[in-house]
Design a protein around this motif. Structure first.
Motif, PDB file in Angstrom:
ATOM      1  N   HIS A  36     -16.020   5.203   3.135  1.00  0.00           N
ATOM      2  CA  HIS A  36     -14.584   5.027   3.305  1.00  0.00           C
ATOM      3  C   HIS A  36     -13.980   6.399   3.570  1.00  0.00           C
ATOM      4  CE1 HIS A  36     -13.854   0.869   2.179  1.00  0.00           C
ATOM      5  NE2 HIS A  36     -14.824   0.999   1.291  1.00  0.00           N
ATOM      6  N   THR A  37     -12.997   6.448   4.430  1.00  0.00           N
ATOM      7  CA  THR A  37     -12.301   7.704   4.671  1.00  0.00           C
ATOM      8  C   THR A  37     -11.566   8.094   3.390  1.00  0.00           C
ATOM      9  OG1 THR A  37     -12.005   7.140   6.994  1.00  0.00           O
ATOM     10  CG2 THR A  37     -10.561   8.842   6.102  1.00  0.00           C
ATOM     11  N   PRO A  38     -11.714   9.347   2.953  1.00  0.00           N
ATOM     12  CA  PRO A  38     -10.970   9.780   1.760  1.00  0.00           C
ATOM     13  C   PRO A  38      -9.478   9.503   1.939  1.00  0.00           C
ATOM     14  CG  PRO A  38     -12.555  11.454   2.394  1.00  0.00           C
ATOM     15  CD  PRO A  38     -12.546  10.421   3.487  1.00  0.00           C
ATOM     16  N   SER A  39      -8.828   9.043   0.882  1.00  0.00           N
ATOM     17  CA  SER A  39      -7.416   8.659   0.973  1.00  0.00           C
ATOM     18  C   SER A  39      -6.526   9.806   1.444  1.00  0.00           C
ATOM     19  CB  SER A  39      -6.920   8.116  -0.361  1.00  0.00           C
ATOM     20  OG  SER A  39      -7.089   9.065  -1.379  1.00  0.00           O
ATOM     21  N   SER A  40      -6.914  11.034   1.158  1.00  0.00           N
ATOM     22  CA  SER A  40      -6.107  12.179   1.595  1.00  0.00           C
ATOM     23  C   SER A  40      -6.138  12.350   3.118  1.00  0.00           C
ATOM     24  CB  SER A  40      -6.598  13.459   0.920  1.00  0.00           C
ATOM     25  OG  SER A  40      -7.939  13.725   1.284  1.00  0.00           O
ATOM     26  N   LEU A  41      -7.102  11.725   3.797  1.00  0.00           N
ATOM     27  CA  LEU A  41      -7.229  11.861   5.245  1.00  0.00           C
ATOM     28  C   LEU A  41      -6.839  10.606   5.997  1.00  0.00           C
ATOM     29  CD1 LEU A  41     -10.721  13.610   5.464  1.00  0.00           C
ATOM     30  CD2 LEU A  41      -8.473  14.662   5.295  1.00  0.00           C
ATOM     31  N   GLY A  72      -4.435   3.855   6.122  1.00  0.00           N
ATOM     32  CA  GLY A  72      -4.993   3.072   5.022  1.00  0.00           C
ATOM     33  C   GLY A  72      -6.482   2.863   5.172  1.00  0.00           C
ATOM     34  N   CYS A  73      -6.874   1.682   5.565  1.00  0.00           N
ATOM     35  CA  CYS A  73      -8.283   1.293   5.592  1.00  0.00           C
ATOM     36  C   CYS A  73      -8.967   1.824   6.848  1.00  0.00           C
ATOM     37  CB  CYS A  73      -8.392  -0.218   5.533  1.00  0.00           C
ATOM     38  SG  CYS A  73     -10.079  -0.783   5.389  1.00  0.00           S
ATOM     39  N   SER A  74      -9.759   2.851   6.690  1.00  0.00           N
ATOM     40  CA  SER A  74     -10.575   3.336   7.799  1.00  0.00           C
ATOM     41  C   SER A  74     -11.899   3.833   7.224  1.00  0.00           C
ATOM     42  CB  SER A  74      -9.856   4.437   8.585  1.00  0.00           C
ATOM     43  OG  SER A  74      -9.698   5.599   7.811  1.00  0.00           O
TER      44      SER A  74
END
Length: 82
Positions: free
Chosen positions: A32-37, A41-43
Motif C-alpha cells: 500500500h502506498t504510505p498514507s503520507s504519499l 487515498g487508496c493506491s
C-alpha cells in the motif's frame, strides 16, 4: 542501500509490472502506498532497489501504465522525484 517507490492508481497496475519483472534478479515488492504519499487515498506502490529503476520505468511505459509518483526512500523518509 537506496530504495525507490513508484505509486500506481490500482493494485492491478502495480501487480502487472511486478509480475513482468518477478523473474529478473533484484528486489521488488508490492505494498500500500504510505498514507503520507497517497494523494487520492487508496493506491499501491512498488518498492525496489535502485538497480531496478530503469526496468520499472521502461516496463510501465511499455505497458502504458501511468506512474502517479516516483520517490526515493532513505531512512524511512520519502522525496518525490516525479
Amino acid at each position: 542501500m537506496k530504495y525507490y517507490l513508484a505509486t500506481f492508481s490500482s493494485i492491478t497496475f502495480a501487480n502487472k509490472i511486478k509480475k513482468h519483472l518477478i523473474n529478473t534478479p533484484g528486489f521488488i515488492t508490492l505494498m500500500h502506498t504510505p498514507s503520507s504519499l497517497s494523494e487520492k487515498g487508496c493506491s499501491y506502490a512498488l518498492r525496489f532497489r535502485e538497480d531496478k529503476l530503469k526496468e520499472v520505468l521502461d516496463t510501465a511505459e511499455e505497458m502504458n501504465i501511468k506512474i502517479l509518483g516516483l520517490y526515493t526512500e532513505e531512512n524511512n523518509l520519502f522525496k518525490k522525484l516525479k
